[in-house]
Design an enzyme around this catalytic site. Structure first.
Site, PDB file in Angstrom:
ATOM      1  N   ARG A 231       0.912  -1.192   0.109  1.00  0.00           N
ATOM      2  CA  ARG A 231       0.048  -0.011  -0.029  1.00  0.00           C
ATOM      3  C   ARG A 231       0.947   1.260  -0.005  1.00  0.00           C
ATOM      4  O   ARG A 231       1.729   1.355   0.788  1.00  0.00           O
ATOM      5  CB  ARG A 231      -1.056  -0.001   1.185  1.00  0.00           C
ATOM      6  CG  ARG A 231      -2.199  -1.014   1.131  1.00  0.00           C
ATOM      7  CD  ARG A 231      -3.036  -0.492  -0.290  1.00  0.00           C
ATOM      8  NE  ARG A 231      -4.156  -1.356  -0.094  1.00  0.00           N
ATOM      9  CZ  ARG A 231      -4.272  -2.464  -0.957  1.00  0.00           C
ATOM     10  NH1 ARG A 231      -3.227  -2.611  -1.870  1.00  0.00           N
ATOM     11  NH2 ARG A 231      -5.331  -3.165  -0.987  1.00  0.00           N
ATOM     12  N   HIS A 279      -0.343  -0.354 -10.170  1.00  0.00           N
ATOM     13  CA  HIS A 279      -1.295  -1.209  -9.314  1.00  0.00           C
ATOM     14  C   HIS A 279      -1.534  -2.519 -10.167  1.00  0.00           C
ATOM     15  O   HIS A 279      -2.652  -2.980 -10.113  1.00  0.00           O
ATOM     16  CB  HIS A 279      -2.366  -0.604  -8.600  1.00  0.00           C
ATOM     17  CG  HIS A 279      -2.667  -1.121  -7.368  1.00  0.00           C
ATOM     18  ND1 HIS A 279      -3.403  -0.505  -6.421  1.00  0.00           N
ATOM     19  CD2 HIS A 279      -2.815  -2.461  -7.025  1.00  0.00           C
ATOM     20  CE1 HIS A 279      -3.760  -1.296  -5.201  1.00  0.00           C
ATOM     21  NE2 HIS A 279      -3.126  -2.595  -5.619  1.00  0.00           N
TER      22      HIS A 279
END
Length: 316
Positions: A231, A279
């Site tokens: 993250r 991502h």
């Protein structure tokens, strides 16, 4: 039963067809609802990726919510406010472990073979072979070691790099054959000091937000490399850029960011020692994910406890 799907990144029909197929194989009767097209429809279960809070709050009869990914930080706060007591269930691998292992292995080899240095030499039109460090002393440290981290660590170990890990408990998860040194977060400084390539796979929680600030990153050996596929908010981006500029950190491979998509104005896009990916280190695969969701629903229908239940106190 009704299963509502909210996924802005994937055509609804792909989810519907896969879910119906796997439900049939398990003798489950399911109606799959497109939540974006019919937001008023009520469902027994929901399969979501970053759903709107008002839609989620309007689902009054949900028995469980399935998150389309391993990280749940985008949906957990909504659940705690709007649907307290409703179980949140995350995907467990579903084809993502192999992808993560590929991504991390490429990043480790890119760092070890000094590809960022060769890119700099290419820009200078210099032909200069560079020495390699002994592989046996080139420690790869995993900060966070869930299922995907474990798959990646096994791949790196199979490439003959020494592996070490740092987790909240300082221990391997039950069922993991992880014969590597483990450190608890309380001893993270000791772990960082031994790490040549730091692989960050932590979930985003109150404890991990901003964990890797200037002081923490500076404890890495000079010339260390960073791979973040967990993250974005775990790493302080400004501090990372400062340490890249001084050369203390040699390179960074970043797949996750505070804001996604990464704004065009962000300095990370243009830094010569940073590689940016959108991502994609471990993408959700419709077929394996649908099969796993339906198996978990079948377990709930039998009265069994499904795997992947999120501990709301820990945030994962």
């Amino acid at each position: 039963m009704k299963l509502a799907v909210w996924d802005p990144d994937e055509p609804f029909r792909r989810w519907r067809d896969a879910l119906v197929q796997h439900a049939s194989e398990l003798s489950l009767a399911v109606e799959v609802v497109d939540a974006a097209a019919d937001p008023e429809a009520q469902a027994d279960f929901a399969l979501v990726w970053k759903p709107p809070s008002d839609w989620l709050a309007g689902q009054m009869g949900l028995r469980a919510v399935f998150n389309l990914g391993a990280g749940v930080d985008a949906v957990l706060p909504l659940m705690q406010r709007a649907l307290p007591g409703v179980p949140l269930i995350r995907l467990e691998d579903a084809g993502m472990g192999r992808q993560m292992a590929d991504y991390v292995a490429e990043g480790v080899l890119h760092a070890y073979r000094r590809m960022a240095d060769y890119a700099a030499l290419q820009r200078q039109v210099k032909w200069e072979p560079l020495p390699l460090a002994p592989r046996g002393g080139y420690n790869v440290g995993f900060l966070g070691l869930g299922q995907m981290g474990y798959a990646a660590a096994r791949r790196v170990a199979d490439m003959d790099f020494p592996v070490l890990a740092c987790t909240r408990s300082g221990e391997a998860r039950d069922g993991f054959d992880a014969p590597w040194p483990f450190y608890p977060l309380a001893r993270m400084d000791e772990f960082l000091a031994q790490t040549r390539v730091l692989v960050v796979l932590l979930p985003l929680t109150a404890q991990t937000r901003g964990l890797l600030d200037y002081a923490a990153l500076n404890r890495l050996p000079k010339g260390a490399h960073l791979i973040n596929a967990g993250r974005g908010a775990v790493v302080d981006t400004g501090d990372l850029l400062d340490l890249l500029d001084t050369g203390h950190i040699a390179s960074a491979l970043l797949d996750v960011f505070d804001a996604e998509p990464l704004p065009a104005s962000d300095a990370l896009w243009r830094h010569p020692r940073v590689r940016v990916t959108p991502h994609v280190a471990a993408q959700t695969l419709v077929g394996p994910s649908a099969a796993q969701v339906m198996r978990k629903i079948a377990a709930i229908e039998r009265g069994d406890r499904p795997g992947g239940l999120v501990d709301t106190r820990l945030g994962y």
